[in-house]
Structure formats: C-alpha cells, structure tokens
Design an enzyme around this catalytic site. Structure first.
Site, PDB file in Angstrom:
ATOM      1  CB  CYS A 142      -0.865   0.040   1.243  1.00 54.38           C
ATOM      2  SG  CYS A 142      -1.824  -1.443   1.480  1.00 54.38           S
ATOM      3  NE  ARG A 174       4.816   1.746  -1.851  1.00 54.92           N
ATOM      4  CZ  ARG A 174       5.740   1.678  -0.910  1.00 54.92           C
ATOM      5  NH1 ARG A 174       6.814   2.401  -1.009  1.00 54.92           N
ATOM      6  NH2 ARG A 174       5.572   0.901   0.126  1.00 54.92           N
ATOM      7  CD1 TRP A 201      -0.326  -5.377  -4.036  1.00 50.59           C
ATOM      8  CD2 TRP A 201      -0.191  -6.363  -2.031  1.00 50.59           C
ATOM      9  NE1 TRP A 201       0.201  -6.632  -4.213  1.00 50.59           N
ATOM     10  CE2 TRP A 201       0.299  -7.262  -3.007  1.00 50.59           C
ATOM     11  CE3 TRP A 201      -0.203  -6.788  -0.695  1.00 50.59           C
ATOM     12  CZ2 TRP A 201       0.766  -8.540  -2.693  1.00 50.59           C
ATOM     13  CZ3 TRP A 201       0.268  -8.047  -0.388  1.00 50.59           C
ATOM     14  CH2 TRP A 201       0.749  -8.904  -1.383  1.00 50.59           C
ATOM     15  CG  HIS A 245      20.221 -35.258  -9.728  1.00 50.04           C
ATOM     16  ND1 HIS A 245      20.674 -36.525  -9.496  1.00 50.04           N
ATOM     17  CD2 HIS A 245      21.326 -34.498  -9.952  1.00 50.04           C
ATOM     18  CE1 HIS A 245      21.995 -36.547  -9.540  1.00 50.04           C
ATOM     19  NE2 HIS A 245      22.413 -35.316  -9.823  1.00 50.04           N
ATOM     20  CD  GLU A 300       9.937 -10.163 -10.625  1.00 48.85           C
ATOM     21  OE1 GLU A 300       9.370  -9.830  -9.592  1.00 48.85           O
ATOM     22  OE2 GLU A 300      11.148 -10.025 -10.802  1.00 48.85           O
ATOM     23  CG  ASN A 349       1.722   0.125   4.020  1.00 52.64           C
ATOM     24  OD1 ASN A 349       1.415  -1.042   3.842  1.00 52.64           O
ATOM     25  ND2 ASN A 349       2.824   0.671   3.551  1.00 52.64           N
ATOM     26  N   GLY A 350      -0.021  -1.925   6.376  1.00 54.08           N
ATOM     27  CA  GLY A 350       0.406  -2.872   7.406  1.00 54.08           C
ATOM     28  C   GLY A 350      -0.699  -3.867   7.694  1.00 54.08           C
ATOM     29  CE  LYS A 383      13.639  -9.719 -11.957  1.00 61.91           C
ATOM     30  NZ  LYS A 383      14.339  -9.399 -10.789  1.00 61.91           N
ATOM     31  CD  GLU A 421      17.120 -11.537 -10.255  1.00 60.15           C
ATOM     32  OE1 GLU A 421      16.629 -12.183  -9.318  1.00 60.15           O
ATOM     33  OE2 GLU A 421      16.717 -10.396 -10.568  1.00 60.15           O
ATOM     34  CE  LYS A 430      11.349  -1.727  -6.756  1.00 53.74           C
ATOM     35  NZ  LYS A 430      12.044  -2.817  -7.467  1.00 53.74           N
TER      36      LYS A 430
HETATM   37  C1  F6R Z   1      11.976  -9.346  -7.810  1.00 50.62           C
HETATM   38  C2  F6R Z   1      11.872  -8.460  -6.682  1.00 50.62           C
HETATM   39  C3  F6R Z   1      11.650  -9.053  -5.329  1.00 50.62           C
HETATM   40  C4  F6R Z   1      12.522  -8.322  -4.303  1.00 50.62           C
HETATM   41  C5  F6R Z   1      12.189  -8.825  -2.881  1.00 50.62           C
HETATM   42  C6  F6R Z   1      13.094  -8.195  -1.859  1.00 50.62           C
HETATM   43  O1  F6R Z   1      12.191  -8.635  -8.985  1.00 50.62           O
HETATM   44  O2  F6R Z   1      11.948  -7.269  -6.810  1.00 50.62           O
HETATM   45  O3  F6R Z   1      11.901 -10.423  -5.329  1.00 50.62           O
HETATM   46  O4  F6R Z   1      13.857  -8.548  -4.614  1.00 50.62           O
HETATM   47  O5  F6R Z   1      10.859  -8.524  -2.590  1.00 50.62           O
HETATM   48  O6  F6R Z   1      12.995  -6.811  -1.898  1.00 50.62           O
HETATM   49  P1  F6R Z   1      14.079  -5.883  -1.232  1.00 50.62           P
HETATM   50  O7  F6R Z   1      15.340  -6.072  -1.984  1.00 50.62           O
HETATM   51  O8  F6R Z   1      13.518  -4.506  -1.358  1.00 50.62           O
HETATM   52  O9  F6R Z   1      14.219  -6.331   0.192  1.00 50.62           O
END
Ligand code: F6R
Length: 610
Positions: free
Chosen positions: A2, A27, A74, A506, A490, A100-101, A487, A483, A605
């Site tokens: 949020c 976000r 959110w 395996h 997501e 938020n929370g 990408k 990674e 985000k």
């Molecule tokens: C993937 C992504 C998330 C963040 C994760 C940790 O693209 O952005 O997997 O890496 O939520 O976020 P931070 O680094 O802000 O603690």
C-alpha cells in the site's frame, strides 16, 4: 504494498494527493482513494483499479479542502473492491484513516466494537482502527489522545494517516513497522510512505521511527512516541532528483532501469576503488571490517532478487576470502531458531530497506547479539537505520517492480566487499590491481550487451507462445539462472525454473522435449566444459536452447538454437554481465505478451507485510 500520501497546508489538497498517488503507482495496488475536509465535512472518494479512474471520477468536483489523505491499496484482508479501498471512515463520519500494514488483533477488536454497536462497511482490518479512534474520541473529544489510545491497543504493523472533521487543522500520522516520511515546506507538510510521492514538492524530510507519531498543523509538526514522550528529529535532504523517478522517454521503468545499468553500476563503485593499493574502500563498514574478517561465519539474509545477489556473495567471499558463508531466506531465518554465536556476522541485503521479513531478520539477529550489516539502496530506509553498519548501493530509485539495476549494484557491492576483505587477507596487491581494472571496465561491457537488445527482442518474439522455461547455470552463474527465471515469471506470468545445470538430470530433465525452451548460461569460465555436456543432454531431448555465451565462442553456435554473446570477462564479475540479457529477454517477452511490465499482477514493489 500500500502507498500513503497526506497533505496539510494552504493549497488545494486533492491535486497534490492524486499526484502523490500516481508517483506511488509503481509499488503495486488494486484500488485507491482520497479523503479531504471541505466545509468542515469529510469527503471521501474511492475507486477500484487505476489512479486514472479515481482521477476521472473526481473531474469537475469542486473541493477546496487544504488537508487530506490518499492511499493505494494492495489487498491483504478483503477482496480488492471499492468498499475495501482506503480511506475508511467511522460511524459518525468524523474520522478518515489510511493504513499500510496488518492489524493482527483486528478480529478481537472488531468483536468488541460490534458489541458497542459500531457499524462496519468493509472486510478490512484497517476499518477497526478508525472505529476504535472514534470510540476513544467519544470519551474526551481529544483527537491526539484518541489516536494514541487506539494505537496502544494494536498488535501488528502500521503506517497510518488520519484526519478528523472536528479538527480541520490537524493531520496525525504514526508508524510501527511500515515506513512514514514527513515532508517539510513553508507553511505546509506532506506525509508519505515513500519519498517519491512528495519529492515534487519538497526535498526536506524527516523519517518516523517505530512507535512514533506526528501531530501536524499548518505551522508546526510535533513528534512524540506513541506513549507520549517528545522526540527530536533530524531534517534530511532527499538525495535524488525528480527525473530519476520519471520514465525519461522509455515505455517502461523496467526498460529504463535496465538501460541505466552502465551508470548505476558505475555509481555503486564511484570513489570506492583504490587503484594503487589494488583494493576497495567502503566507508560505511570501515569500523566493522575487522569483526567481519575475523568472524567465524558470515550469514546473508534477504528475499527474492536480493537473496539471489546474496548467493553470488557466498560464491565470491568463500572463494576469495575463505570465510564460511551461509545464505538464508529472511522469511525462514526469522521463524526458526538460527544458531548465531559471537563469531557470526549477519549481513542483510534489501533494495527497499523496508522488506518486512528482512527487517524481522535484522531484529532477530540483533536480539541474539549478532553484529548486523545492511546492504540497501534506499537511503534512510528502516533497515539502513537499524543495522549496525552498512553500504548503500547508490543505484538511485528503482521504480520498476521487477528489480534489475538494484541486483547488478548489489552484486557490485558484494564484489567490492570481497576485494576489500581478500586484500586484507590472502590476496596480493598485484592481483588486487587486476580486479580493480576489471571493475572499471564493467560499465563499458554492460553497454556492449545492451546493444544486443534488438537480437534479444527477436529471440523473445519466437518464444511468446511457450508456457514454461528452464534456466540453467553453474558455479557463480547458478544464482543468475535463478534470477533470470524469477524475472521471467514475475513479469510475463510464464512458468520458469532456475536450476544448477548438473541438477537437471536429477529430475527436471523429465520436462525436456521440443516444446521446452532452456536458457543456459554457458560463458567461458571454469565450468564451461561441464555446461557444454549439460547442453548436449538438453539437445539429445530436443529442447530449444538459448545460450548466453562468451564473445568469440563459435563452437557453441553448433550446439544451441540461439546465442546471445557477452564480452569475455573476469569470472568473478560475470554475473553482472550475464544477467543483463536475461532481464531483456524477460522484458521483451512480457511486452510481447501484453503484460503490464511495470505493475505485474499481484506484485508490489516493497513487501512491507510478512
Ligand atoms: C523481484 C523483486 C523481489 C525483491 C524482494 C526483496 O524482482 O523485486 O523479489 O527482490 O521482494 O525486496 P528488497 O530487496 O527490497 O528487500
């Protein structure tokens, strides 16, 4: 998660709130709303969906209110719809509140309030709080006291802002676990969950800490703890410019941030390389370097992309510094009973510095007496402030939900840390100097890879109808495979798995047939021969192979369907190069599939709830 924005001053609040909410769109959210006080009455407007929908619903509305709060939601409790959107109001519609929370004891509080005949409209945990404030206000008609008393009853996390139609000159905000930044200007104040929402209006800010509240009117802001003790705050400057949070001509923030990487990696190294001595300098952990070097064990904790960077850190530090390293998901670390002794140094990695699980890991590690270091991007973030020492990435605001430039900067900082520690132990000055040279070439090498984007786009076009991807890598490029797969899933919503290439046989090898695209990181390094064998195994089962290979490697062309070249480079820094084509592949494939790259479904985000 949020987003929160609030305003009190002499300008009309509505456009400021809408502008702030737009800045918070990145976000992730599902609905939005604002509340103002106009002619001593609370006016609330909410909408499911985009801010632009909320904005159009307000077109032509004459609202002179100079105080207000706005929210992007959110969903956690209750489906994403207009009723569950914030702000929430109480029965007599005197108070409006955004949150938020998560209020963990909301069910108990709701039962108590229902018994007192409060009427609830939404399914949210948040609405409980606004009714609780109303309940306390009925006793003494004291806005601040009512908020304070209500907050004292809460279990859980909150960043809130609340207004009251009886007190049109006061805005109250508070935090416990969810960030709140206060923007200061002449005769006006701003409240936000993220400085991006207010940087267009002021660069002067203060940050609330947990269990603090701010009582703000047009001429002053008073900060206290929730139990009413005065607090002195430093005023700080927001360090980035407005242009850094705008798209700058790119169709998406994600592409802009991928393209920025030559500069952001450079910024992460700037002033930190000592050419003569063949080492690195990291001012933020200078005083902790000896405890790090003599620690029996280094434990990295992080989530998502940051966790992948930590895995690369493990390879680097164990290889060059010979300190045992462990990497643990922060969400697991916090809920088990990890062994942390005096010899353990904990280092957390977080772009946002606000991730709830990572923050909880920091607190757990500190509780157990560990020294805790933080590697964060967002300056002044909670994790940056709560860790004993740390290093900033200096990658600038990352707006795209899929983390790209933060990842390459995290790996850069981990590599700098490795160089520094290695030079204080077994590495010679001459070897250190070659490392420094390699670091310096990074921006130019990234630039070269970015030039292949048309090729990567054309490869992406061919795979748009696939529904699964396998990513394989070995050694230091195994975390890059993870990674790359993250990408892809997501932002394109395609299923993608990352594996250490040798693990394929395996189990996952069963998935391979002519419909399975397999992305293999096959650069010319210590694992090259082995990965070629893995490629053969995929070929034998007719899998379609996209290889990330080293420039000049013509042989690999005979083995795979598509090749994307990266420059020949020192192995310890290759993850910073090999991830770039994978970011672009995921990006172009998602765009081709019509996915909303900057706001992928269900994602936020900064994950400030557990
Ligand atoms: C993937 C992504 C998330 C963040 C994760 C940790 O693209 O952005 O997997 O890496 O939520 O976020 P931070 O680094 O802000 O603690």
């Amino acid at each position: 998660m949020c987003g929160i924005v609030g305003y009190i001053g002499n300008q009309k609040s509505m456009p400021i709130l809408i502008g702030g909410l737009k800045r918070l769109e990145y976000r992730g959210y599902d609905s939005a709303g604002i509340a103002t006080i106009c002619n001593a009455k609370l006016v609330i407007n909410k909408q499911k969906g985009k801010i632009s929908e909320l904005e159009s619903s307000l077109r032509g509305v004459n609202n002179d209110g100079t105080i207000g709060i706005g929210h992007t939601r959110w969903a956690t409790h209750g489906e994403p719809n207009t009723i569950n959107a914030h702000p929430h109001a109480c029965c007599n519609r005197k108070f409006a509140l955004i949150h938020n929370g998560i209020i963990e004891n909301y069910a108990i509080l709701k039962k108590e309030l229902l018994e007192k005949k409060h009427q609830f409209e939404s399914q949210t945990d948040t609405e409980v709080l606004v009714h609780l404030i109303e309940d306390y206000y009925k006793q003494r008609s004291d806005f601040e006291l009512a908020v304070r008393k209500a907050l004292q009853r809460l279990d859980g996390t909150y960043g809130i802002a609340v207004i009251c139609s009886d007190e049109p000159d006061i805005l109250i905000t508070a935090r416990n676990g969810s960030p709140i930044v206060l923007g200061i200007s002449d005769g006006e104040y701003f409240v936000a969950s993220d400085p991006t929402a207010i940087v267009a209006h002021t660069r002067q800010v203060s940050y609330l800490d947990d269990n603090e509240m701010a009582i703000i009117n047009r001429s002053k802001m008073v900060i206290k703890t929730i139990d009413d003790r005065p607090v002195e705050k430093r005023v700080e400057q927001i360090a980035f410019d407005l242009e850094k949070i705008e798209k700058g001509g790119y169709p998406h923030f994600m592409l802009k941030e991928i393209m920025e990487q030559p500069q952001t990696v450079y910024d992460s190294m700037r002033g930190r390389l000592l050419e003569e001595e063949g080492t690195a300098k990291l001012g933020g952990i200078e005083h902790e370097i000896h405890s790090l070097l003599h620690s029996g064990r280094l434990l990295f904790s992080a989530c998502g992309t940051s966790w992948h960077a930590a895995l690369i850190g493990e390879y680097l530090i164990e290889e060059y510094v010979r300190i045992p390293v462990e990497v643990e998901y922060a969400s697991e670390f916090r809920y088990r009973n990890p062994i942390i002794d005096r010899n353990t140094v904990v280092a957390v990695i977080s772009q946002s510095g606000e991730t709830a699980d990572t923050l909880a890991a920091v607190r757990e590690a500190k509780r157990k007496g560990a020294k805790v270091l933080g590697i964060c991007n967002v300056v002044g973030s909670t994790i940056a402030r709560e860790t004993d020492a740390g290093v900033y990435l200096h990658a600038g605001p990352e707006i795209g939900v899929a983390s790209t430039k933060a990842f390459t900067s995290q790996v850069t900082v981990l590599a700098l840390m490795t160089l520094l520690l290695a030079r204080m132990s077994a590495m010679s000055a001459s070897v250190g100097r070659t490392f420094v040279k390699d670091f310096k070439q990074l921006p130019e090498q990234i630039e070269k890879i970015l030039k292949s984007r048309e090729l990567i786009k054309s490869i992406a076009d061919r795979f748009v109808h696939k529904s699964n991807f396998l990513y394989l890598g070995r050694g230091i490029n195994f975390p890059v495979a993870l990674e790359g797969a993250l990408k892809m899933k997501e932002i394109s919503y395609l299923h993608a798995e990352g594996y250490p290439a040798a693990e394929m046989k395996h189990g996952p090898i069963a998935l391979i047939d002519e419909n399975m695209p397999v992305v293999v990181i096959a650069t010319k390094d210590s694992t090259y021969e082995k990965i070629i064998s893995n490629i053969e195994e995929v070929r034998a089962r007719k899998g379609k192979i996209i290889a990330i290979a080293t420039e000049g490697d013509d042989y690999i062309k005979t083995k795979v369907d598509y090749v994307i070249y990266v420059p020949q480079f020192s192995e310890f820094l290759t993850p910073i190069l090999t991830i770039i084509p994978l970011q672009l592949l995921a990006y172009y494939l998602a765009v081709k599939r019509g996915c909303n790259v900057d706001q992928p479904r269900n994602l936020a985000k900064s994950v400030t709830v557990e």
